[in-house]
Design an enzyme around this catalytic site. Structure first.
Site, mmCIF file in Angstrom:
data_model
loop_
_atom_site.group_PDB
_atom_site.id
_atom_site.type_symbol
_atom_site.label_atom_id
_atom_site.label_comp_id
_atom_site.label_asym_id
_atom_site.label_seq_id
_atom_site.Cartn_x
_atom_site.Cartn_y
_atom_site.Cartn_z
ATOM 1 N N ASP A 295 -78.718 -28.733 13.900
ATOM 2 C CA ASP A 295 -79.577 -27.633 14.332
ATOM 3 C C ASP A 295 -81.034 -28.076 14.286
ATOM 4 O OD1 ASP A 295 -80.691 -25.234 15.005
ATOM 5 O OD2 ASP A 295 -80.163 -24.199 13.157
ATOM 6 N N ASP B 279 -84.667 -27.208 22.197
ATOM 7 C CA ASP B 279 -83.608 -26.892 21.234
ATOM 8 C C ASP B 279 -82.281 -27.489 21.685
ATOM 9 O OD1 ASP B 279 -82.426 -25.611 18.982
ATOM 10 O OD2 ASP B 279 -81.743 -23.989 20.277
#
Length: 451
Positions: A122, A328
């Site tokens: 992440d 991301d």
């Protein structure tokens, strides 16, 4: 003349990112100090035996949830849980899925003797954590839950530890144990004791990594792995703890079954096969309100023959910490602030030579009806994202997908409020190098399956 590219589009799409075996490499300058590391990444749905249409829908639905989660984190407004959405009749129930916290898994081991497990990577958070015995509330995982009492290298971190001070929320019941609670913008959270342990990545032993030993873990989306590995910019992330100046990843195309490499340290460099003129570099921007995210400056867009220039405020970080654009790895769809998205949507609608159609069954907003003869001769406008000093010139397969069942040809870009996100659909077969020491992001087109 209108700049367009011929669409060489997949008739059906598989969201797959490679196997978790083979290709491991590590290099150490001396014992205990990591110099370079290569780890393969596996897509969370790689082993799910889903149809291709289900894979598209699952990825789109996870992206919506993650976007809402990240926006909730920046705006401070809690998002509606999926249970609440379902009771309100607003949940998409077409494909059963747990809303994810990321799209890719890495294999690693913890403790001595080493216990293997898979963790979600992440780039939007920092904490490294896994489930630990004895569980108060743990979700099911495919590998054994880590038992700290069985490891000779486990040690709880005291409240005086600098890592304890770095936690957003900590609680010291005793001086010898730092309790933590780490939330992800909605009801998802992990709670337990902050500890230090030896982790093994690609056969390299990494002693003394601070991690969350979670005995109370809840939320929809953790079950793809047995925890998370945060790669954000904060001091608790794996990148920061290892003292690495750079990391890189290269995500394989959506129909490629080869692995997607994650490169750490000295391995994190643009492939030598890439011409220097093809490498683009843009500054990484810091947002004090959200120090973990990797922000970039988006100045404009080009759709075919239309160059879209927006006020600087459209994609900039606002005084209250909202807004801005992040890159991301854990969100599939790209989301643009509404002002920019509406301009992009208008430009696509004007230049596509196909009628609009409903894409709600896929979970995408802007779709066109593909001709009955197929898409071999379909042309779509070129899409370029203009960053500060760098242009991300996207191939068609990085922003258009076809649902062969309905014949809908859809744009994998959607609108948002409060935060813009460059998703991993747009990143496929492009190597990204995060120079956290130099505060830059570099990228170049690469055949990631051959890297």
């Amino acid at each position: 003349m209108e700049a367009q590219i011929r669409l060489l589009l997949l008739v059906a799409m598989a969201v797959v990112a490679g196997c978790a075996t083979g290709g491991l490499a590590a290099r150490s300058s001396r014992p205990g100090r990591l110099e370079g590391l290569r780890v393969p990444l596996t897509h969370v749905d790689a082993h799910g035996n889903y149809t291709k249409l289900q894979l598209v829908r699952r990825a789109a639905r996870r992206s919506r949830h993650r976007m809402s989660r990240l926006v909730a984190r920046t705006t401070g407004v809690p998002m509606m849980s999926s249970k609440a959405a379902a009771s309100a009749g607003t949940a998409d129930l077409q494909v059963p899925v747990h809303a994810g916290n990321g799209e890719f898994l890495m294999d690693l081991s913890i403790g001595t003797p080493a216990v293997p497990y898979a963790a979600i990577i992440d780039t939007g958070s920092d904490l490294v954590w896994t489930q630990c015995k004895p569980c108060v509330e743990c979700f099911n995982q495919s590998t054994p839950v880590f038992d700290p009492s069985s490891s000779s290298t486990y040690s709880a971190l005291p409240c005086s530890s600098s890592f304890c001070a770095d936690l957003p929320t900590s609680k010291c019941t005793t001086a010898t144990k730092c309790g933590y609670t780490y939330t992800y913008g909605d009801s998802s959270s992990t709670q337990g004791v902050l500890a230090a342990e030896t982790f093994t990545l690609a056969k390299a032993k990494l002693p003394g990594v601070a991690f969350g030993c979670g005995d109370t873990n809840e939320g929809e989306g953790f079950t793809q792995g047995a925890g998370l590995v945060g790669l954000g910019r904060g001091p608790l992330s794996l990148v920061s703890q290892l003292g690495l100046d750079k990391f890189s990843y290269c995500l394989t195309s959506l129909d490629d079954t080869s692995k997607s490499p994650l490169l750490l340290g000295s391995f994190a460099a643009i492939s030598k096969t890439v011409a220097a003129s093809s490498v683009q570099t843009t500054p990484l921007v810091k947002n004090p309100s959200q120090p973990s995210f990797y922000y970039v400056t988006l100045k404009g867009l080009t759709v075919g023959s239309t160059h879209i220039t927006l006020p600087s405020s459209a994609f900039s970080v606002q005084a209250d910490g909202t807004g801005g654009v992040i890159v991301d790895s854990g969100t599939s769809i790209t989301y643009l602030e509404l002002q920019g998205y509406r301009a992009l949507k208008k430009a696509f609608a004007a230049q596509m030579k196909l009628p609009a159609t409903d894409g709600s069954g896929i979970g995408l907003d802007m779709c066109f009806a593909a001709p009955a003869s197929g898409v071999d001769q379909v042309e779509v406008p070129k899409l370029v994202l203009h960053f500060d000093g760098a242009d991300l010139d996207l191939p068609a397969e990085n922003y258009m997908v076809l649902d062969s069942g309905s014949g809908a040809l859809c744009l994998t870009v959607m609108g948002s409020r409060g935060l813009s996100i460059i998703g991993n659909f747009q990143q496929q077969n492009i190597q990204f190098v995060y120079d956290v020491g130099g505060d830059t992001l570099s990228f170049a087109p690469v055949e990631c399956g051959k890297l």
